[in-house]
Design an enzyme around this catalytic site. Structure first.
Site, PDB file in Angstrom:
ATOM      1  N   TYR A 141      -1.116  -3.068   9.128  1.00 16.69           N
ATOM      2  CA  TYR A 141      -1.487  -4.389   9.646  1.00 16.69           C
ATOM      3  C   TYR A 141      -1.215  -4.522  11.147  1.00 16.69           C
ATOM      4  CZ  TYR A 141      -1.795  -5.947   4.762  1.00 16.69           C
ATOM      5  OH  TYR A 141      -2.134  -6.095   3.442  1.00 16.69           O
ATOM      6  N   LYS A 191       3.027   6.378  -1.533  1.00 16.23           N
ATOM      7  CA  LYS A 191       1.875   7.174  -1.969  1.00 16.23           C
ATOM      8  C   LYS A 191       2.077   8.572  -1.382  1.00 16.23           C
ATOM      9  CE  LYS A 191      -2.191   7.464  -3.956  1.00 16.23           C
ATOM     10  NZ  LYS A 191      -2.363   7.419  -5.416  1.00 16.23           N
ATOM     11  N   ASP A 223       0.202   3.312  -7.283  1.00 11.99           N
ATOM     12  CA  ASP A 223      -0.743   3.012  -8.370  1.00 11.99           C
ATOM     13  C   ASP A 223       0.009   2.863  -9.698  1.00 11.99           C
ATOM     14  OD1 ASP A 223      -0.245   5.634  -7.716  1.00 11.99           O
ATOM     15  OD2 ASP A 223      -2.243   6.388  -8.121  1.00 11.99           O
ATOM     16  N   ASP A 251       2.312 -10.098  -4.692  1.00  9.18           N
ATOM     17  CA  ASP A 251       1.450 -11.125  -5.296  1.00  9.18           C
ATOM     18  C   ASP A 251       1.289 -10.861  -6.792  1.00  9.18           C
ATOM     19  OD1 ASP A 251       1.040 -12.512  -2.974  1.00  9.18           O
ATOM     20  OD2 ASP A 251      -1.146 -12.600  -3.200  1.00  9.18           O
TER      21      ASP A 251
END
Ligand code: NAD
Length: 372
Positions: A141, A191, A223, A251
């Site tokens: 970001y 990851k 994942d 979230d």
């Protein structure tokens, strides 16, 4: 105790819910003899309208001069089509950078009386107590270059995912410190089978773990983590992860217990002040209708006085009052469900019930005994 609190209501329901948090903090001040001084600042779309920027300099100054910051929410359809650098969300990213808020802490707790509002079965969520620690000022970001570009004569776009060793160390250490006061387990999500930044993350996590021999470290690919949060959320204590993975997973975790409107958060820095906010957005669909659930903002105020001011029994009192009011059947529309014995209340009525539970000495003692 005397403390200065910067309040940034923001847009949409931000004002309605921060009003609730301020009212509850005033009740705590009255009940436990503390003085909280509130100063208001602008952020988000309303600041764009009046000051031409989503984060005016005077808001930054106000926050830096305060002991803690309470934020509502920003954004709304009115500002969806303006140029990117003026969007309300840019105010949020900038305040995180200005206050160097490197980690976001989001608890997800089980509320007995709301078990039926969860999308999962009661036996899966019963007793969950997860603390998600998300890195907040690094990663994709914020990485540069970030641009529209061309390769081999074709249009494309580029974002950069970069983490320094120091950025990883401080957030992972925070996770271990928190876990050592809880159930002594850290799940580090990455990851590492694909990303170089994740391999560095894993390496650093292993090093930090040596400083905390009493805390168990486990690595999980993102994942798999997304699946495990739904399948078996009780396995988690503290979860630590980088910015974008944390954005998504937190979230996901937040809906385990029902409504977005229930969830608080804290964003912390190395030197303070820390920023506290409910995790929901500005909810333009219910703005101004006295329908918003103020509990996420109220529990953010509880996190504030616990973490920033060390007021443990006062924070316990807020949390116990919230539990009590829920157990008594009071519900805002988002958590009302289909039950027949619920008492549907507005935003302001919910705030009054929580305040009353805190101010009534006898009731508070009973409630605290019941929930301690
Ligand atoms: P949202 O969280 O605002 O709303 C999602 C749904 O949840 C809506 O139906 C809303 O009514 C409901 N909801 C949210 N909070 C509630 C509460 N306290 N009580 C009852 N119901 C509640 O997310 P969205 O609709 O995707 O976004 C709306 C705006 O908020 C957008 O402009 C978005 O960019 C912004 N946003 C801001 C933040 C923030 O300020 N931290 C976070 C997320 C979204």
């Amino acid at each position: 105790m005397e403390k200065r609190i910067a309040v940034l209501p923001g847009d949409g329901i931000g004002k309605e819910v921060t009003n609730g948090a301020v009212a509850v903090l005033n009740a705590i001040g009255e009940r436990f003899n503390h003085q909280f001084h509130f100063s208001y600042g602008k952020i988000g779309g309303n600041a764009v309208d009046t000051d031409g920027t989503p984060l005016p300099d005077e808001t930054i100054k106000l926050c830096k001069e305060s002991d803690a910051v309470l934020l509502g929410a920003v954004g709304g359809p009115k500002w969806d089509r303006i140029e990117v650098k003026l969007r309300p969300e840019q105010g949020l990213l900038k305040i995180r950078k200005e206050l160097e808020l490197y980690a976001n802490l989001r608890p997800t707790n089980y509320y007995r009386s709301l078990a039926d509002s969860s999308p999962l079965r009661k036996e899966i969520i019963e007793g969950i107590d997860i603390l998600m620690v998300r890195e907040l000022t690094g990663g994709i970001y914020f990485g540069t270059p970030r641009e529209r570009t061309q390769r081999d004569g074709e249009d494309g776009a580029l974002d950069t995912l970069y983490y320094s060793r120091r950025e990883i160390e401080r957030v992972v250490r925070t996770a271990f410190e928190l876990a050592s006061t809880r159930n002594k387990k850290v799940t580090s999500v990455d990851k590492a089978n694909v990303l170089e930044s994740s391999r560095l993350w894993r390496e650093v996590a292993e090093e930090i773990a040596k400083e905390f021999p009493e805390v168990k470290l486990e690595h999980m690919l993102v994942d798999n983590a997304a699946m495990q949060i739904i399948k078996n959320p009780k396995q988690f204590d503290v979860v630590v992860t980088e910015n974008m993975f944390g954005d998504i997973l937190s979230d996901e975790a937040s809906v385990l217990t029902g409504s977005l409107g229930m969830q608080p958060s804290a964003s912390i820095s190395e030197s303070g002040p820390y920023l506290y906010e409910p995790i929901h957005g500005s909810a333009p669909d219910i703005e101004g209708q006295n329908l918003a659930n103020p509990i996420g903002a109220i529990l953010s105020a509880a996190m504030m006085i616990r973490v920033s001011f060390g007021l443990t029994k006062e924070a316990d009192a807020i949390e116990a009052a919230v539990n009590h009011v829920l157990d008594c059947g009071y519900r805002t529309a988002d958590i009302a469900g289909a039950g027949t014995d619920v008492k549907k209340v507005s935003t302001t009525e919910m705030i009054e019930e929580i305040k009353a539970a805190i101010l009534d000495t006898e009731a508070l003692l009973k409630i605290q005994n019941c929930y301690s």
